[in-house]
Write a protein that holds these residues in place. Structure first.
Motif, PDB file in Angstrom:
ATOM      1  N   THR A 165      -1.372   6.307   1.992  1.00  0.00           N
ATOM      2  CA  THR A 165      -2.854   6.639   2.105  1.00  0.00           C
ATOM      3  C   THR A 165      -3.500   5.331   2.188  1.00  0.00           C
ATOM      4  O   THR A 165      -4.965   5.474   1.847  1.00  0.00           O
ATOM      5  N   ASP A 166      -2.799   4.154   2.337  1.00  0.00           N
ATOM      6  CA  ASP A 166      -3.882   2.787   2.090  1.00  0.00           C
ATOM      7  C   ASP A 166      -4.326   2.677   0.697  1.00  0.00           C
ATOM      8  O   ASP A 166      -5.454   2.158   0.844  1.00  0.00           O
ATOM      9  N   SER A 167      -3.935   3.366  -0.384  1.00  0.00           N
ATOM     10  CA  SER A 167      -4.466   3.231  -1.787  1.00  0.00           C
ATOM     11  C   SER A 167      -3.725   2.247  -2.289  1.00  0.00           C
ATOM     12  O   SER A 167      -2.407   1.939  -2.226  1.00  0.00           O
ATOM     13  N   HIS A 196      -7.849   2.300  -5.858  1.00  0.00           N
ATOM     14  CA  HIS A 196      -8.857   1.732  -4.748  1.00  0.00           C
ATOM     15  C   HIS A 196      -8.339   2.030  -3.333  1.00  0.00           C
ATOM     16  O   HIS A 196      -7.207   1.727  -3.138  1.00  0.00           O
ATOM     17  N   THR A 197      -8.889   2.617  -2.561  1.00  0.00           N
ATOM     18  CA  THR A 197      -8.417   2.912  -1.315  1.00  0.00           C
ATOM     19  C   THR A 197      -8.944   1.848  -0.289  1.00  0.00           C
ATOM     20  O   THR A 197     -10.176   1.477  -0.208  1.00  0.00           O
ATOM     21  N   TRP A 198      -8.340   1.181   0.431  1.00  0.00           N
ATOM     22  CA  TRP A 198      -8.716   0.031   1.249  1.00  0.00           C
ATOM     23  C   TRP A 198      -9.671   0.612   2.543  1.00  0.00           C
ATOM     24  O   TRP A 198      -9.581   1.621   3.063  1.00  0.00           O
ATOM     25  N   GLN A 199     -10.767   0.028   2.412  1.00  0.00           N
ATOM     26  CA  GLN A 199     -11.890   0.242   3.349  1.00  0.00           C
ATOM     27  C   GLN A 199     -11.710  -0.268   4.681  1.00  0.00           C
ATOM     28  O   GLN A 199     -11.681  -1.659   4.923  1.00  0.00           O
ATOM     29  N   PHE A 207       0.770  -1.107  -0.169  1.00  0.00           N
ATOM     30  CA  PHE A 207      -0.055  -0.020   0.074  1.00  0.00           C
ATOM     31  C   PHE A 207       0.811   1.097  -0.146  1.00  0.00           C
ATOM     32  O   PHE A 207       1.981   1.295   0.485  1.00  0.00           O
TER      33      PHE A 207
END
Length: 328
Positions: A113-115, A158-161, A110
Protein backbone atom coordinates in the motif's frame (compact mmCIF):
# COMPACT_ATOMS: atom_id res chain seq x y z
CA UNK A 1 8.20 21.55 6.48
CA UNK A 2 10.33 24.69 6.88
CA UNK A 3 13.72 23.80 8.33
CA UNK A 4 17.44 23.36 7.89
CA UNK A 5 17.80 19.94 6.32
CA UNK A 6 20.65 17.52 5.92
CA UNK A 7 21.73 15.14 3.18
CA UNK A 8 24.94 13.19 3.18
CA UNK A 9 26.07 15.00 6.35
CA UNK A 10 25.92 18.46 4.70
CA UNK A 11 23.55 21.17 5.88
CA UNK A 12 21.41 22.87 3.23
CA UNK A 13 19.64 26.18 3.66
CA UNK A 14 16.78 25.48 1.25
CA UNK A 15 13.45 24.15 2.47
CA UNK A 16 12.21 20.74 1.33
CA UNK A 17 8.82 21.14 -0.35
CA UNK A 18 6.75 18.05 0.37
CA UNK A 19 3.74 16.57 -1.44
CA UNK A 20 0.36 15.80 0.08
CA UNK A 21 0.05 15.54 3.86
CA UNK A 22 2.98 15.17 6.23
CA UNK A 23 2.79 12.70 9.15
CA UNK A 24 3.42 14.46 12.49
CA UNK A 25 3.71 12.63 15.82
CA UNK A 26 4.76 13.65 19.33
CA UNK A 27 8.28 12.91 20.51
CA UNK A 28 7.85 11.56 24.05
CA UNK A 29 10.63 11.69 26.63
CA UNK A 30 10.45 9.14 29.46
CA UNK A 31 7.15 7.83 28.00
CA UNK A 32 4.99 10.81 29.07
CA UNK A 33 6.89 14.09 28.59
CA UNK A 34 6.13 16.06 25.43
CA UNK A 35 9.63 16.89 24.17
CA UNK A 36 8.78 17.84 20.57
CA UNK A 37 7.68 16.25 17.31
CA UNK A 38 8.82 13.97 14.51
CA UNK A 39 7.57 14.98 11.06
CA UNK A 40 7.69 12.72 8.01
CA UNK A 41 7.03 13.96 4.49
CA UNK A 42 8.16 13.27 0.95
CA UNK A 43 8.60 14.86 -2.41
CA UNK A 44 8.87 12.92 -5.67
CA UNK A 45 12.37 11.65 -4.96
CA UNK A 46 13.12 11.78 -1.22
CA UNK A 47 11.72 11.03 2.23
CA UNK A 48 12.33 13.67 4.93
CA UNK A 49 12.22 12.78 8.64
CA UNK A 50 12.57 15.77 10.97
CA UNK A 51 13.24 15.59 14.71
CA UNK A 52 12.18 18.85 16.37
CA UNK A 53 12.85 19.40 20.09
CA UNK A 54 10.54 21.73 22.02
CA UNK A 55 9.58 22.80 25.55
CA UNK A 56 13.15 23.49 26.65
CA UNK A 57 14.64 20.26 25.27
CA UNK A 58 17.48 19.86 22.75
CA UNK A 59 18.53 16.89 20.64
CA UNK A 60 21.69 15.13 21.81
CA UNK A 61 21.32 11.97 19.70
CA UNK A 62 18.93 10.83 17.00
CA UNK A 63 18.45 7.30 15.63
CA UNK A 64 16.15 6.40 12.74
CA UNK A 65 15.12 3.30 10.84
CA UNK A 66 12.60 3.18 7.98
CA UNK A 67 11.30 -0.13 6.64
CA UNK A 68 8.32 -1.72 4.90
CA UNK A 69 7.23 -3.75 7.94
CA UNK A 70 7.66 -3.70 11.72
CA UNK A 71 9.61 -6.96 11.52
CA UNK A 72 12.20 -5.33 9.22
CA UNK A 73 13.28 -2.92 11.97
CA UNK A 74 16.40 -4.32 13.79
CA UNK A 75 15.20 -6.13 16.94
CA UNK A 76 16.33 -8.59 19.60
CA UNK A 77 14.80 -12.06 19.78
CA UNK A 78 12.34 -10.67 22.32
CA UNK A 79 11.16 -7.97 19.90
CA UNK A 80 12.94 -4.98 21.44
CA UNK A 81 14.44 -2.62 18.82
CA UNK A 82 18.23 -2.55 18.55
CA UNK A 83 18.80 1.21 18.27
CA UNK A 84 22.51 0.72 17.70
CA UNK A 85 21.69 -1.09 14.45
CA UNK A 86 19.35 1.56 13.05
CA UNK A 87 20.30 2.69 9.55
CA UNK A 88 20.58 6.41 10.36
CA UNK A 89 22.28 7.78 13.48
CA UNK A 90 23.71 11.15 14.51
CA UNK A 91 25.47 12.51 17.61
CA UNK A 92 24.58 16.20 17.94
CA UNK A 93 27.40 18.29 19.38
CA UNK A 94 26.40 20.92 20.18
CA UNK A 95 22.85 19.83 20.94
CA UNK A 96 20.41 20.76 18.17
CA UNK A 97 16.89 22.15 18.08
CA UNK A 98 16.02 20.43 14.78
CA UNK A 99 17.54 17.84 12.51
CA UNK A 100 16.30 16.28 9.27
CA UNK A 101 17.31 13.02 7.63
CA UNK A 102 16.96 12.91 3.83
CA UNK A 103 16.50 9.41 2.38
CA UNK A 104 16.27 8.72 -1.34
CA UNK A 105 13.09 6.94 -2.41
CA UNK A 106 15.25 4.46 -4.32
CA UNK A 107 16.76 3.33 -1.01
CA UNK A 108 13.39 2.53 0.58
CA UNK A 109 11.25 -0.60 0.61
CA UNK A 110 7.46 -0.25 0.60
CA UNK A 111 4.61 -2.57 1.46
CA UNK A 112 1.77 -3.24 -0.99
CA UNK A 113 0.00 0.00 0.00
CA UNK A 114 3.06 2.26 -0.43
CA UNK A 115 3.33 2.57 3.36
CA UNK A 116 6.44 2.75 5.52
CA UNK A 117 7.21 1.88 9.14
CA UNK A 118 9.21 4.58 10.93
CA UNK A 119 11.08 3.97 14.18
CA UNK A 120 12.42 7.29 15.54
CA UNK A 121 14.49 7.34 18.75
CA UNK A 122 16.30 10.26 20.37
CA UNK A 123 18.14 11.37 23.47
CA UNK A 124 17.14 14.87 24.59
CA UNK A 125 18.79 17.14 27.11
CA UNK A 126 18.08 20.32 29.01
CA UNK A 127 20.85 22.81 29.69
CA UNK A 128 21.44 25.64 32.13
CA UNK A 129 22.22 29.20 31.06
CA UNK A 130 25.89 28.31 30.59
CA UNK A 131 25.17 25.33 28.35
CA UNK A 132 25.77 22.65 30.94
CA UNK A 133 23.58 19.56 30.77
CA UNK A 134 21.20 19.38 33.71
CA UNK A 135 18.80 16.65 32.55
CA UNK A 136 18.51 14.01 29.84
CA UNK A 137 15.82 11.59 28.71
CA UNK A 138 15.33 8.82 26.17
CA UNK A 139 12.65 9.55 23.57
CA UNK A 140 10.50 7.63 21.10
CA UNK A 141 8.16 9.06 18.49
CA UNK A 142 4.58 8.21 19.42
CA UNK A 143 3.02 5.13 17.86
CA UNK A 144 2.45 1.43 18.45
CA UNK A 145 4.69 -0.51 20.82
CA UNK A 146 7.06 -3.10 19.39
CA UNK A 147 6.27 -5.40 22.32
CA UNK A 148 3.89 -5.33 25.25
CA UNK A 149 6.68 -6.33 27.59
CA UNK A 150 10.10 -4.83 28.18
CA UNK A 151 10.98 -1.75 26.13
CA UNK A 152 8.36 0.96 25.63
CA UNK A 153 9.81 1.64 22.18
CA UNK A 154 7.28 2.57 19.49
CA UNK A 155 6.93 2.91 15.71
CA UNK A 156 4.46 4.65 13.42
CA UNK A 157 3.48 4.62 9.75
CA UNK A 158 3.74 7.01 6.83
CA UNK A 159 2.06 6.49 3.46
CA UNK A 160 4.04 7.80 0.49
CA UNK A 161 2.28 10.89 -0.88
CA UNK A 162 1.82 11.26 -4.63
CA UNK A 163 3.11 14.46 -6.19
CA UNK A 164 0.63 15.99 -8.62
CA UNK A 165 1.74 18.61 -11.14
CA UNK A 166 -0.95 21.09 -12.16
CA UNK A 167 -1.01 24.32 -14.11
CA UNK A 168 -0.46 27.42 -12.03
CA UNK A 169 -1.75 30.88 -12.88
CA UNK A 170 -0.49 31.94 -16.30
CA UNK A 171 1.43 35.21 -16.62
CA UNK A 172 2.41 37.30 -19.60
CA UNK A 173 5.64 35.29 -19.84
CA UNK A 174 3.87 31.93 -19.90
CA UNK A 175 3.07 31.79 -23.64
CA UNK A 176 5.14 30.98 -26.72
CA UNK A 177 4.52 31.12 -30.45
CA UNK A 178 4.60 27.75 -32.21
CA UNK A 179 4.39 26.39 -35.76
CA UNK A 180 3.82 22.96 -37.31
CA UNK A 181 6.97 21.45 -38.83
CA UNK A 182 6.53 18.99 -41.71
CA UNK A 183 10.06 17.62 -41.90
CA UNK A 184 11.17 17.31 -45.54
CA UNK A 185 7.93 19.03 -46.58
CA UNK A 186 8.74 22.15 -44.52
CA UNK A 187 10.30 25.39 -45.75
CA UNK A 188 11.46 27.95 -43.17
CA UNK A 189 10.04 31.45 -43.70
CA UNK A 190 13.60 32.81 -43.47
CA UNK A 191 14.58 30.81 -46.58
CA UNK A 192 11.78 32.11 -48.80
CA UNK A 193 13.09 34.45 -51.56
CA UNK A 194 10.23 34.99 -53.98
CA UNK A 195 11.74 38.08 -55.58
CA UNK A 196 14.99 36.21 -56.23
CA UNK A 197 17.22 39.00 -54.94
CA UNK A 198 19.35 36.63 -52.92
CA UNK A 199 17.88 37.78 -49.62
CA UNK A 200 15.10 36.27 -47.57
CA UNK A 201 11.77 38.04 -47.87
CA UNK A 202 10.77 37.59 -44.21
CA UNK A 203 12.48 38.10 -40.87
CA UNK A 204 10.42 35.80 -38.65
CA UNK A 205 10.71 32.07 -38.07
CA UNK A 206 8.07 29.45 -38.86
CA UNK A 207 7.32 26.97 -41.63
CA UNK A 208 5.10 26.44 -44.64
CA UNK A 209 4.51 22.77 -45.46
CA UNK A 210 3.78 21.53 -48.95
CA UNK A 211 2.87 20.65 -51.54
CA UNK A 212 0.60 18.03 -50.10
CA UNK A 213 -1.19 15.53 -52.32
CA UNK A 214 -4.40 13.94 -51.02
CA UNK A 215 -3.64 11.82 -47.97
CA UNK A 216 -3.11 11.97 -44.20
CA UNK A 217 -0.15 13.81 -42.63
CA UNK A 218 1.17 14.21 -39.09
CA UNK A 219 3.41 17.20 -38.33
CA UNK A 220 5.23 18.02 -35.12
CA UNK A 221 4.49 21.38 -33.44
CA UNK A 222 7.47 23.31 -32.03
CA UNK A 223 7.31 26.35 -29.75
CA UNK A 224 10.07 28.93 -29.38
CA UNK A 225 12.24 27.48 -32.19
CA UNK A 226 13.90 30.78 -33.11
CA UNK A 227 15.37 30.93 -36.65
CA UNK A 228 13.69 27.54 -37.26
CA UNK A 229 16.29 25.87 -35.02
CA UNK A 230 14.53 22.83 -33.52
CA UNK A 231 17.22 22.52 -30.83
CA UNK A 232 16.03 25.83 -29.38
CA UNK A 233 12.37 24.83 -29.40
CA UNK A 234 9.99 22.73 -27.34
CA UNK A 235 8.10 19.85 -28.96
CA UNK A 236 4.61 20.68 -27.67
CA UNK A 237 2.16 18.69 -29.79
CA UNK A 238 1.03 17.34 -33.16
CA UNK A 239 -0.85 18.66 -36.16
CA UNK A 240 -2.89 16.17 -38.19
CA UNK A 241 -4.00 16.99 -41.75
CA UNK A 242 -6.41 14.82 -43.72
CA UNK A 243 -6.81 16.04 -47.33
CA UNK A 244 -9.20 14.30 -49.74
CA UNK A 245 -8.50 16.48 -52.78
CA UNK A 246 -11.35 18.90 -52.17
CA UNK A 247 -11.40 19.62 -48.43
CA UNK A 248 -9.02 19.28 -45.50
CA UNK A 249 -9.63 18.44 -41.88
CA UNK A 250 -6.91 19.84 -39.59
CA UNK A 251 -6.51 19.01 -35.91
CA UNK A 252 -4.17 20.63 -33.36
CA UNK A 253 -3.42 18.43 -30.35
CA UNK A 254 -1.00 19.53 -27.60
CA UNK A 255 0.78 17.50 -24.94
CA UNK A 256 0.23 18.14 -21.21
CA UNK A 257 0.93 20.66 -19.70
CA UNK A 258 0.72 22.80 -22.84
CA UNK A 259 -2.60 24.37 -23.89
CA UNK A 260 -3.95 26.41 -26.78
CA UNK A 261 -4.70 30.11 -26.47
CA UNK A 262 -5.06 30.83 -30.21
CA UNK A 263 -4.74 28.96 -33.51
CA UNK A 264 -4.14 30.47 -36.97
CA UNK A 265 -4.31 28.41 -40.16
CA UNK A 266 -3.59 28.90 -43.83
CA UNK A 267 -4.29 26.21 -46.44
CA UNK A 268 -4.05 26.89 -50.16
CA UNK A 269 -2.22 26.37 -53.43
CA UNK A 270 0.23 29.23 -52.78
CA UNK A 271 3.01 28.59 -50.28
CA UNK A 272 1.88 31.50 -48.06
CA UNK A 273 -1.26 33.40 -47.18
CA UNK A 274 -1.89 36.90 -48.57
CA UNK A 275 -2.39 40.09 -46.61
CA UNK A 276 -5.18 42.61 -47.33
CA UNK A 277 -3.12 44.07 -50.18
CA UNK A 278 -2.62 40.72 -51.86
CA UNK A 279 1.03 40.36 -50.82
CA UNK A 280 2.46 37.15 -49.32
CA UNK A 281 2.49 37.27 -45.53
CA UNK A 282 3.75 35.16 -42.65
CA UNK A 283 1.91 37.19 -39.99
CA UNK A 284 -0.50 34.77 -38.23
CA UNK A 285 -3.04 37.51 -37.59
CA UNK A 286 -3.63 37.75 -41.35
CA UNK A 287 -4.22 34.04 -41.97
CA UNK A 288 -7.74 33.39 -43.32
CA UNK A 289 -8.89 31.02 -40.56
CA UNK A 290 -8.40 31.99 -36.91
CA UNK A 291 -9.67 30.74 -33.55
CA UNK A 292 -8.77 33.15 -30.74
CA UNK A 293 -9.72 33.29 -27.06
CA UNK A 294 -9.61 29.51 -26.79
CA UNK A 295 -8.95 29.83 -23.08
CA UNK A 296 -6.43 27.04 -22.57
CA UNK A 297 -7.85 23.97 -24.31
CA UNK A 298 -5.82 20.96 -25.34
CA UNK A 299 -7.05 20.62 -28.93
CA UNK A 300 -8.68 22.53 -31.76
CA UNK A 301 -9.75 21.68 -35.33
CA UNK A 302 -10.77 23.17 -38.68
CA UNK A 303 -12.44 21.94 -41.86
CA UNK A 304 -11.41 23.90 -44.95
CA UNK A 305 -13.29 23.38 -48.24
CA UNK A 306 -12.89 24.55 -51.83
CA UNK A 307 -9.42 23.04 -52.27
CA UNK A 308 -7.85 21.28 -55.25
CA UNK A 309 -4.46 20.08 -56.42
CA UNK A 310 -1.41 20.17 -54.18
CA UNK A 311 -1.85 22.31 -51.09
CA UNK A 312 0.40 24.11 -48.60
CA UNK A 313 -0.26 24.35 -44.86
CA UNK A 314 0.92 26.99 -42.40
CA UNK A 315 -0.32 26.24 -38.89
CA UNK A 316 0.46 28.62 -36.04
CA UNK A 317 -0.36 28.32 -32.34
CA UNK A 318 -0.08 30.55 -29.30
CA UNK A 319 0.84 28.03 -26.61
CA UNK A 320 0.50 28.49 -22.85
CA UNK A 321 1.64 26.26 -20.02
CA UNK A 322 5.36 27.05 -19.88
CA UNK A 323 5.10 28.21 -16.25
CA UNK A 324 3.66 25.41 -14.10
CA UNK A 325 4.60 23.91 -10.78
CA UNK A 326 3.69 21.17 -8.28
CA UNK A 327 1.32 21.66 -5.40
CA UNK A 328 -0.53 24.80 -6.54
Amino acid sequence: MALLWWSGGIAHAETPETCGADTVVTLYAGQTIDAGTVTVGNDEYNLYVTFSAQNGWLLSETHLHVADTEEAVPQTKKGNPKVGNFAYQTQHDPAAQEFTYTIAKADLAFDSTDSLVVAAHAVVVQQDSEGNEIENETDWADGDRFTNRGSWATYFGHTWQECVTVLGPLTSGATETAFAFGGTLATCFLDIDQDNDGNGDFNRWGWTNGGLAPGMYSFEIYAGAGRCDLSKGAFVGMLTVFYDGASAFVSYDLFHPYVLEETHLYIGSDILAEDVNGNPTVAPGQYPTIHDNLGGVGSDSYTVTGLSGAINVVAHVTVAGFEYFAGF
